[in-house]
Design a protein around this motif. Structure first.
Motif, short mmCIF file in Angstrom:
data_model
loop_
_atom_site.label_atom_id
_atom_site.label_comp_id
_atom_site.label_asym_id
_atom_site.label_seq_id
_atom_site.Cartn_x
_atom_site.Cartn_y
_atom_site.Cartn_z
N ARG A 148 0.83 -1.22 0.00
CA ARG A 148 0.00 0.00 0.00
C ARG A 148 0.86 1.26 0.00
O ARG A 148 0.58 2.21 -0.73
N ARG A 149 1.89 1.28 0.85
CA ARG A 149 2.73 2.49 0.96
C ARG A 149 3.43 2.84 -0.34
O ARG A 149 3.63 4.01 -0.64
N ILE A 150 3.84 1.83 -1.09
CA ILE A 150 4.55 2.13 -2.34
C ILE A 150 3.64 2.05 -3.55
O ILE A 150 4.09 2.20 -4.67
N ASP A 151 2.35 1.79 -3.31
CA ASP A 151 1.36 1.64 -4.38
C ASP A 151 1.78 0.51 -5.32
O ASP A 151 1.66 0.61 -6.54
N GLY A 152 2.27 -0.57 -4.71
CA GLY A 152 2.71 -1.74 -5.48
C GLY A 152 1.60 -2.77 -5.61
O GLY A 152 0.66 -2.80 -4.82
N ALA A 153 1.74 -3.61 -6.60
CA ALA A 153 0.76 -4.67 -6.85
C ALA A 153 1.19 -5.92 -6.10
O ALA A 153 2.26 -6.47 -6.36
N LEU A 154 0.36 -6.40 -5.15
CA LEU A 154 0.66 -7.59 -4.37
C LEU A 154 -0.14 -8.76 -4.93
O LEU A 154 -1.33 -8.65 -5.19
N ALA A 155 0.55 -9.87 -5.11
CA ALA A 155 -0.10 -11.12 -5.54
C ALA A 155 0.46 -12.24 -4.67
O ALA A 155 1.55 -12.13 -4.10
N HIS A 156 -0.31 -13.34 -4.54
CA HIS A 156 0.20 -14.48 -3.79
C HIS A 156 -0.43 -15.76 -4.31
O HIS A 156 -1.51 -15.74 -4.89
N LYS A 157 0.31 -16.85 -4.09
CA LYS A 157 -0.17 -18.18 -4.47
C LYS A 157 0.63 -19.21 -3.68
O LYS A 157 1.76 -18.94 -3.25
N PRO A 158 0.05 -20.41 -3.47
CA PRO A 158 0.81 -21.45 -2.80
C PRO A 158 2.12 -21.74 -3.57
O PRO A 158 2.11 -21.78 -4.80
N HIS A 159 3.21 -21.90 -2.83
CA HIS A 159 4.51 -22.09 -3.48
C HIS A 159 5.21 -23.35 -2.97
O HIS A 159 5.58 -24.21 -3.75
N TYR A 160 5.44 -23.40 -1.69
CA TYR A 160 5.98 -24.61 -1.06
C TYR A 160 4.81 -25.26 -0.35
O TYR A 160 4.38 -24.82 0.71
N VAL A 161 4.28 -26.32 -0.96
CA VAL A 161 3.04 -26.94 -0.50
C VAL A 161 3.35 -27.99 0.57
O VAL A 161 4.28 -28.79 0.42
N SER A 162 2.56 -27.97 1.64
CA SER A 162 2.81 -28.82 2.81
C SER A 162 3.10 -30.27 2.44
O SER A 162 4.16 -30.80 2.79
N ASP A 163 2.18 -30.94 1.75
CA ASP A 163 2.36 -32.37 1.45
C ASP A 163 3.44 -32.63 0.41
O ASP A 163 4.16 -33.61 0.50
N ARG A 164 3.57 -31.73 -0.55
CA ARG A 164 4.51 -31.95 -1.65
C ARG A 164 5.95 -31.60 -1.29
O ARG A 164 6.89 -32.28 -1.68
N HIS A 165 6.15 -30.51 -0.56
CA HIS A 165 7.52 -30.03 -0.29
C HIS A 165 7.99 -30.28 1.14
O HIS A 165 9.20 -30.30 1.38
N PHE A 166 7.07 -30.43 2.08
CA PHE A 166 7.45 -30.57 3.49
C PHE A 166 7.03 -31.92 4.09
O PHE A 166 7.11 -32.11 5.30
N ASP A 167 6.56 -32.83 3.25
CA ASP A 167 6.06 -34.12 3.76
C ASP A 167 5.06 -33.94 4.90
O ASP A 167 5.03 -34.72 5.86
#
Length: 190
Positions: A148-167
């Motif tokens: 918000r402070r820099i008027d930037g565009a924020l996006a997010h998505k799952p990246h390191y998935v619990s079952d797939r990457h962390f067992d």
């Protein structure tokens, strides 16, 4: 809040003073001898993942240009670890933001991120990335506030998935990206 930046000629550390509601805080690059204090701070800052002491020493030594120490007097109050991923000079990846419980409410996380983005190592940076678990409300608030402070565009998505990457041993980490607006990117490149 007043801010002042200088170079400490005795140690060649670049540092910045900020005035907060709880007093003056100095923001600076880490040095190798900060590793044990960083390690202890992270241990006090649940839910942050603890890494080995050796990892924190390496961060303070090899990644000093993209990490920030916050200290009040001789006490370590905050830490940001970050790096520019190989082959992606336009991106800064923030690994951890740690703020001592006694320093909460000072805006220290925000100040440390701003100090990081003002570093020469971030001159070409037009995007900030980090990963956050879904339940880490403090981190979500910090990075949404930055966007918000820099008027930037924020996006997010799952990246390191619990079952797939962390067992299943760790919650899913969501990749959060903030693209800086053109004028902010030009200002950090100047």
């Amino acid at each position: 809040m007043a801010e002042q930046g200088m170079t400490d000629r005795m140690t060649t550390r670049t540092w910045k003073l900020i005035e907060t509601p709880k007093g003056t805080v100095r923001l600076r690059r880490p040095v190798k001898t900060d590793g044990t204090d960083v390690h202890a701070l992270i241990a006090r800052c649940a839910p942050l993942d603890r890494n080995s002491l050796y990892m924190n020493l390496i961060q303070c030594d090899h990644f000093a240009d993209t990490c920030v120490i916050a200290e009040q007097g001789d006490r370590l109050m905050g830490w940001v670890s970050a790096h520019v991923p190989p082959g992606r000079g336009d991106t800064i990846f923030v690994w951890q933001v740690a703020v001592d419980a006694r320093a909460r409410g000072m805006g220290l996380g925000r100040h440390m991120l701003q100090a990081l983005l003002e570093r020469p190592a971030c001159n070409d940076v037009t995007r900030l990335e980090t990963t956050i678990t879904e339940d880490n409300d403090g981190s979500w608030a910090l990075f949404r506030g930055l966007a918000r402070r820099i008027d930037g565009a924020l996006a997010h998505k799952p990246h390191y998935v619990s079952d797939r990457h962390f067992d299943g041993a760790h919650d899913t980490e969501h990749l959060v990206s903030i693209d800086f607006p053109a004028e902010e990117a030009q200002r950090s490149a100047a």
